[in-house]
Design an enzyme around this catalytic site. Sequence first.
Site, PDB file in Angstrom:
ATOM      1  N   ASP A  13      10.024  -9.914   4.137  1.00 25.48           N
ATOM      2  CA  ASP A  13      10.007  -9.292   5.467  1.00 25.48           C
ATOM      3  C   ASP A  13      11.372  -9.348   6.146  1.00 25.48           C
ATOM      4  OD1 ASP A  13       7.107  -9.042   5.207  1.00 25.48           O
ATOM      5  OD2 ASP A  13       7.039 -11.181   5.663  1.00 25.48           O
ATOM      6  N   LYS A  16      14.383  -5.420   3.995  1.00 26.27           N
ATOM      7  CA  LYS A  16      14.977  -4.865   2.777  1.00 26.27           C
ATOM      8  C   LYS A  16      14.794  -3.355   2.707  1.00 26.27           C
ATOM      9  CE  LYS A  16      12.493  -7.373   0.056  1.00 26.27           C
ATOM     10  NZ  LYS A  16      11.767  -8.104   1.109  1.00 26.27           N
ATOM     11  N   GLY A  40       5.349  -4.896   1.129  1.00 32.24           N
ATOM     12  CA  GLY A  40       5.433  -3.736   2.004  1.00 32.24           C
ATOM     13  C   GLY A  40       6.803  -3.585   2.617  1.00 32.24           C
ATOM     14  N   HIS A  41       7.279  -2.355   2.673  1.00 32.11           N
ATOM     15  CA  HIS A  41       8.503  -2.032   3.390  1.00 32.11           C
ATOM     16  C   HIS A  41       8.137  -1.055   4.493  1.00 32.11           C
ATOM     17  CE1 HIS A  41      10.949  -4.038   0.549  1.00 32.11           C
ATOM     18  NE2 HIS A  41      11.078  -3.074  -0.335  1.00 32.11           N
ATOM     19  N   GLN A 223       9.267  -8.549  -2.146  1.00 32.98           N
ATOM     20  CA  GLN A 223       9.181  -9.943  -1.716  1.00 32.98           C
ATOM     21  C   GLN A 223      10.578 -10.538  -1.594  1.00 32.98           C
ATOM     22  OE1 GLN A 223       6.946  -9.308  -4.635  1.00 32.98           O
ATOM     23  NE2 GLN A 223       5.106  -9.038  -3.449  1.00 32.98           N
TER      24      GLN A 223
END
Length: 429
Positions: A13, A16, A40-41, A223
């Site tokens: 988080d 990225k 998740g992005h 991650q």
Amino acid sequence: MATSMVIGTQWGDEGKGKIVDYLAEQADVVVRSQGGNNAGHTVVVDDVAFALRLLPSGILYDNKINVVGTGTVIDPKVILAEIENLESQGKSAKTLQISNRAHVILPYHNRLDEAEEASKGALSIGTTKNGIGPCYADKVNRIGIRICDLMNEEVFKEKLAYNVKIKNKILRDVYGVEPVDYYEILKDYLEYADRLRQYVTDTNYNVVSYIKDGKKVLFEGAQATMLDLDHGTYPFVTSSHPISGGASVGAGVGPNYLKNIVGVVKAYATRVGAGPFPSELLDETGDFLREAGHEFGTVTGRPRRCGWLDLAVVRYAADLNSLDYLAITRLDILDKLPEIKICVGYTLNGEPVKGFPADLQVLEQCKPVYETLPGWQTDISGIRHYEDLPEAARRYVERISEVTGVRLGIVSVGPNRKQTIVLQDVFGA
């Protein structure tokens, strides 16, 4: 040869997705090398937010090749829904490539994930229950089903039958939960196979060919370092290797092809789920960071634990990933703080700690060593040149570079592409 890689240096988080999206503009190819849809992005383009779970961030550009590599695990239902959602927002997945060697998440993986977490009670590790760990476990146990198997109906039927038999026995007899239905899975997944077939290819061969042909290839990590299966805060980790070495394995390319490794550092620290967090703030400042930074999971919506930036963690990540540059994100979230603390190391029983502790009980006993820096208490979100940042903001990010021994490459002052200050050409040539 021009390659670059983006790696998270903390517990994920870090932002990225925004850095990959920015660098993808210079790239020809963007490769996601490991992980699954538990990651998740969130990428903001022209004030429109795109939540990406498995698709590479380069998918938001029309002219980039996007690769979901061999080291990933793929839930066909999820990736197809993600493609549909992307197209509903005016984007296209026509450049998507999916590795024929990647492993497939099946419904029994999700069921086992839920059952295993429930059985652990207070010892649960806080998985997203998306079947990621059980899928990787099958891969290591050499009974996994790969995308190439899914593309071959006869092979898929045989492997699915074996797995359903074994998994249903575990689900019934060990966990006391409902079994899965072989025929229902077979029907659904053969349909998924037909819809995914157009994207499936030998990405190992393709990615190496792109590099040899002189294309600019960007490797995107999911991650982050402290969630690495071997090197993170085990067992509170993911089931793959989100470090630079893992990208080499997951993308199917030799380590010498990987250059210009960028470590993304959030200007403060967050963590989702259980596990040690030495610089965690359980006070009003922690609440402020959570609210100001909207620190809630992209996939799960879970509130993230927040704390001061921990450079013991980032320094460990710098060595583990052989970082070339730092990309500092979310600096603007600190705008209102009158002073900012930064953890520069740990002590244990009054003595400095060398390296990063493997034993979580030892880590929990470590005391953070803080330096206090003045805040800048002004809005920096509109600044586009490094020299225009307040002196206190520059001192803060420069201190990060000094402690970690890694050059500053990028400073982000907001979620949009334009809110990016570039100090170095981190893509290289």
